[in-house]
Design an enzyme around this catalytic site. Structure first.
Site: not given
Length: 379
Positions: A324, A359
């Site tokens: 991210k 994830r």
């Protein structure tokens, strides 16, 4: 109704919290418990603590958070003192704390057929031309299948297959196009017996993917499609409810929260309650606080620091932070494929707070990190 009479032990137990938050019994006040100071689960067996979500950790201390609108007070104390403090305030506060403690300590059932006894790795297969990290790498179904095979061989417990990029600023994809991308891949892996999750926010794609063999629905919009909850409820398919502020196209423009961790908790709590009302039990729900989906760097950090808080929702906790943007912003501005170290560091921190599912893009490296983590935190 007045609170039940307290024993002398209860009265003395409230000690350090005696003067904490005198307004806690007012109307509209919410209380939260965040487990802290996590210990090995063996401490539970020895009577020194209570188990956290039936996993590897136990706790005897928590952060007590009291909130009324923008007014928030926090205190750290042993559970015995917190529960006694609750009775000092009101029966309603005491019962809320007791209910949350019960939810925090209840063992978790398998989710989508995956054993909750060890952290699960959900490997990402983006069948898209424009995902933020690997857009276009696996758009061709044969490339997506080869990638999924590699992830399974590397140790993925779940394959999360998605056909729509939801990166900041992305445009929506028509459901029929999304189906054309994901269904061949889902069918391939379902036929092999792999645990397949479909990453979609569209009820039509959920239904067709379940028909193709997907065992889990992973919805970044928390079943906001009006037809999504009926699909999940009627099919009996486990679902991941994720928090997102707004839409992918606009979510990062100027996100604001009164308190990011608590606002996300409240939103997820409402979605879990809606699922329960529709007949979806807690064991078929996982919650994802949505790192990067309408959050600044500080919002993401606040949520990650409070990962253990989300166990009070009674569901498996999934964390998706792999590669991210906040990782790059906190380091040297590295592009997505060079954020592995930060992804592992943050992911392991959430495992230290009892997260059940990670994830990730980098399955092999995460599996190695998990192996070391499991050796350091034996059951």
């Amino acid at each position: 109704m007045p609170p039940a009479p307290k024993t002398p032990a209860q009265k003395s137990a409230a000690g350090s919290l005696a003067s904490f938050c005198p307004w806690a019994a007012e109307e509209g006040v919410r209380v939260y418990l965040r487990p802290v100071g996590l210990m090995p689960v063996a401490a539970w067996a020895k009577g020194a603590a209570v188990p956290l979500a039936g996993g590897r950790f136990s706790f005897a201390t928590a952060e007590l958070i009291v909130r009324q609108g923008g007014r928030i007070e926090r205190a750290f104390a042993p559970l015995s003192e917190i529960l006694a403090w609750g009775w000092e305030r009101s029966r309603a506060v005491a019962e809320t704390l007791d209910r949350q403690l019960g939810t925090l300590t209840r063992a978790r059932a398998p989710f989508g057929g995956v054993d909750p006894g060890r952290p699960a790795i959900m490997g990402i297969v983006n069948v898209t031309p424009d995902s933020f990290s690997d857009g276009g790498d696996f758009l061709d179904p044969s490339a997506a299948i080869a990638h999924g095979e590699a992830l399974l061989a590397a140790g993925a417990d779940i394959l999360d297959i998605g056909g729509e990029s939801t990166r900041p600023g992305s445009a929506p994809v028509a459901p029929e196009e999304e189906e054309a991308r994901v269904l061949p891949v889902i069918r391939h892996f379902a036929a092999k017996g792999a645990v397949v999750s479909v990453d979609t926010r569209h009820a039509r794609v959920m239904a067709s993917s379940i028909g193709a063999g997907a065992r889990i629905v992973n919805d970044i919009a928390g079943l906001s499609d009006p037809l999504a909850l009926p699909v999940v409820a009627k099919s009996g398919t486990p679902v991941v409810l994720m928090h997102m502020l707004g839409e992918p196209g606009t979510m990062q423009r100027d996100p604001h929260y009164a308190d990011a961790a608590l606002d996300v908790f409240d939103w997820l709590e409402e979605r879990v309650a809606l699922c329960a009302a529709a007949g979806v039990p807690l064991e078929r729900i996982a919650v994802d606080p949505g790192i990067g989906f309408g959050k600044t760097v500080e919002h993401n950090l606040a949520i990650l620091r409070h990962t253990a808080l989300y166990h009070a929702l009674g569901c498996a906790v999934l964390i998706g932070l792999s590669r991210k943007a906040f990782i790059g912003r906190l380091s040297r501005g590295k592009p997505p494929k060079e954020r592995l170290a930060g992804s592992l560091a943050a992911g392991l921190e959430t495992l230290n707070q009892g997260a059940q599912i990670l994830r990730v893009h980098d399955v092999a490296e995460t599996a190695q990190a998990r192996a070391l983590w499991e050796a350091l935190h034996p059951l």
